[in-house]
Design an enzyme around this catalytic site. Structure first.
Site, PDB file in Angstrom:
ATOM      1  N   SER A  57      -2.262 -80.054  16.990  1.00  0.00           N
ATOM      2  CA  SER A  57      -2.812 -79.076  16.055  1.00  0.00           C
ATOM      3  C   SER A  57      -3.949 -78.334  16.747  1.00  0.00           C
ATOM      4  CB  SER A  57      -3.351 -79.780  14.816  1.00  0.00           C
ATOM      5  OG  SER A  57      -4.594 -80.371  15.138  1.00  0.00           O
ATOM      6  N   LYS A  58      -4.498 -77.351  16.056  1.00  0.00           N
ATOM      7  CA  LYS A  58      -5.573 -76.547  16.636  1.00  0.00           C
ATOM      8  C   LYS A  58      -6.718 -77.415  17.130  1.00  0.00           C
ATOM      9  CE  LYS A  58      -5.279 -71.912  15.103  1.00  0.00           C
ATOM     10  NZ  LYS A  58      -5.456 -70.977  14.068  1.00  0.00           N
ATOM     11  N   ARG A  59      -7.010 -78.445  16.323  1.00  0.00           N
ATOM     12  CA  ARG A  59      -8.132 -79.299  16.673  1.00  0.00           C
ATOM     13  C   ARG A  59      -7.919 -80.025  17.993  1.00  0.00           C
ATOM     14  NH1 ARG A  59      -9.236 -83.388  12.291  1.00  0.00           N
ATOM     15  NH2 ARG A  59      -7.416 -83.956  13.447  1.00  0.00           N
ATOM     16  N   TYR A 111      -2.170 -64.678  19.793  1.00  0.00           N
ATOM     17  CA  TYR A 111      -2.632 -65.247  21.059  1.00  0.00           C
ATOM     18  C   TYR A 111      -1.573 -66.194  21.585  1.00  0.00           C
ATOM     19  CZ  TYR A 111      -4.009 -69.235  18.160  1.00  0.00           C
ATOM     20  OH  TYR A 111      -4.016 -70.283  17.295  1.00  0.00           O
TER      21      TYR A 111
END
Ligand code: GLU
Length: 462
Positions: free
Chosen positions: A239-241, A13
């Site tokens: 980060s993803k968070r 993605y």
């Protein structure tokens, strides 16, 4: 002609950091009527590059960015890379290295034990003897032995890499013949005619290696712009968070493409103190020279602020269409204008907007108990009854002001404050104390539904 490119590795993605460098590259190409190319760096063939490319193209499509020409897949270019490897071998600019894995790891360990930089020491650089048997050689480039390489960077200025700090005769093709990352990037950027490389500064240390390749092959070196990373509020790498997620997740969360692009362009780039940029303005004003030298901070409030700005400024017809993606079919609602005008100031995201609309147009099945108890005390139900009778009897009831007049009549006749009718009516209409103006709500839902909601609350609370 200015040619830029976006060269993602196929992680499946497109994430927010990648999208930002893609946007910068896109804007710079468009500003100059140049080309913005897409290259999928899928030399690791185990990964599914087709899906990744589709995900990226979908995200570009949602955002209104488009790349020029065909997508270049590195996985399909082995022959091209092999040709250049052969050329470098023939010209004596690269050589076969027969060091075995064991030998290499021994060298590495010794260097580490001696606290030296781990590097290849050129054992086969000038080798003319008989190669050892049973070892498939790797191909190494003859890197310059001393001096320095200067990366002329449009953001960071001249970055000097001393040869002894960073370079050795690095591998350009592994023993199985597969070419290495820095080699193929340089070949492709050259063959694709890329004139400006805009990428994250996590790639800065690769650039001297790529320059070694450009120089060995006599290619022109493009202009480099290494963009500082995006950090979270704690100053750490995103980060993803924090939001480094799939760009399409922003669509699901209800962000508008215009808001996301505006947010991203301002992450690390500025034009005076202007905050709002349409895509046209970005194309006109963007210049990588104005990219900040330090990391930028990801700030969700800023994104929300921009998103609500764009929601507010979207014409209602378009907004109704956008809300369809969130399950709301409003295009033929006869009070669409009042409905959207009443709510578009209140929503941070399209998703939130959809649920605010939903709360208004659906009959409440749940009442906020504490608020209801408070609002329905004393003669509240009687006031509601009187108001209901006026709603039933009124001849013309269309506009919010028609409903407002009826509320005013009750207030005047009963000599009560506005809150005395407003609070119970709000519970009746919406089941809770928050929401848009009641005159708007009633104009949106109409006479029958207004009566029904009042009756419901009276039934439930008498
Ligand atoms: N494929 C690299 C990445 O996804 C980008 C390489 C480049 O832009 O030169 O980080």
């Amino acid at each position: 002609m200015v040619v830029t490119r976006f060269a993602p590795s196929p992680t499946g993605y497109l994430h927010i950091g990648g999208l930002r460098t893609a946007l910068f590259s896109y804007l710079w190409a468009r500003k100059h009527n140049g080309k913005f190319l897409l290259r999928i760096e899928d030399t690791d063939k185990a990964r599914n590059s087709k899906q990744a490319a589709e995900a990226i193209v979908n995200a570009f499509h949602w955002l209104g960015l488009e790349h020029d020409g065909e997508i270049t897949y590195q996985s399909k270019r082995d022959e091209i890379y092999a040709k250049y490897i052969k050329q470098l071998l023939d010209e004596g600019k690269a050589y076969r290295c027969y060091m075995s894995k064991e030998e290499l790891s021994e060298l590495r360990e010794t260097q580490m034990a001696n606290k030296q930089r781990t590097k290849y020491e050129g054992k086969y650089r000038d080798f003319t003897g008989t190669p050892p048997e049973g070892i498939e050689p790797a191909i190494r480039i003859k890197a310059p032995l001393n001096g320095e390489i200067i990366v002329r960077d449009g953001i960071k200025g001249n970055v000097v890499f001393k040869h002894e700090d960073i370079l050795d005769d690095f591998i350009i093709a592994r023993a199985d013949g597969s070419p290495t990352y820095n080699f193929v990037v340089a070949i492709d950027d050259h063959l694709m005619g890329v004139t400006e490389v805009i990428r994250g500064d996590d790639h800065l240390s690769n650039t001297p290696k790529q320059i070694v390749i450009y120089e060995a092959l006599g290619f022109d070196i493009p202009n480099f712009y290494h963009v500082p990373m995006i950090h979270n509020a704690e100053g750490k790498k995103l980060s993803k968070r924090d939001g480094a997620t799939d760009v399409m997740a922003y669509k699901e969360m209800g962000y508008m493409p215009e808001a996301l692009l505006n947010f991203l362009v301002r992450l690390g780039w500025s034009h005076g103190d202007q905050e709002i940029f349409s895509l046209d303005e970005m194309r006109e004003l963007f210049d990588p020279k104005n990219i900040n030298k330090s990391a930028s901070i990801y700030n969700t409030e800023k994104l929300d602020w921009l998103n609500s700005h764009y929601i507010k400024n979207t014409p209602n017809n378009e907004l109704a269409k956008l809300l369809e993606q969130y399950g709301l079919l409003l295009t033929s609602h006869d009070k669409k204008e009042i409905l959207l005008d009443a709510l578009k100031e209140r929503a941070k995201t399209l998703k939130e907007m959809a649920s605010l609309v939903y709360e208004v147009i659906s009959t409440p099945t749940y009442y906020d108990q504490a608020a209801a108890e408070k609002a329905l005390k004393g003669d509240a139900l009687e006031i509601l009854n009187i108001f209901k009778a006026k709603v039933s009897a009124a001849s013309e009831l269309h506009l919010p002001s028609d409903y407002h007049h009826l509320m005013q009549e009750v207030v005047d006749e009963m000599k009560i404050g506005f809150g005395k009718i407003g609070q119970p009516l709000r519970i009746a209409l919406l089941g809770k104390m928050s929401g848009p103006g009641l005159d708007n709500v009633m104009a949106i839902i109409g006479r029958d539904e207004t009566i029904l909601r009042i009756e419901n609350v009276i039934l439930k609370h008498s």
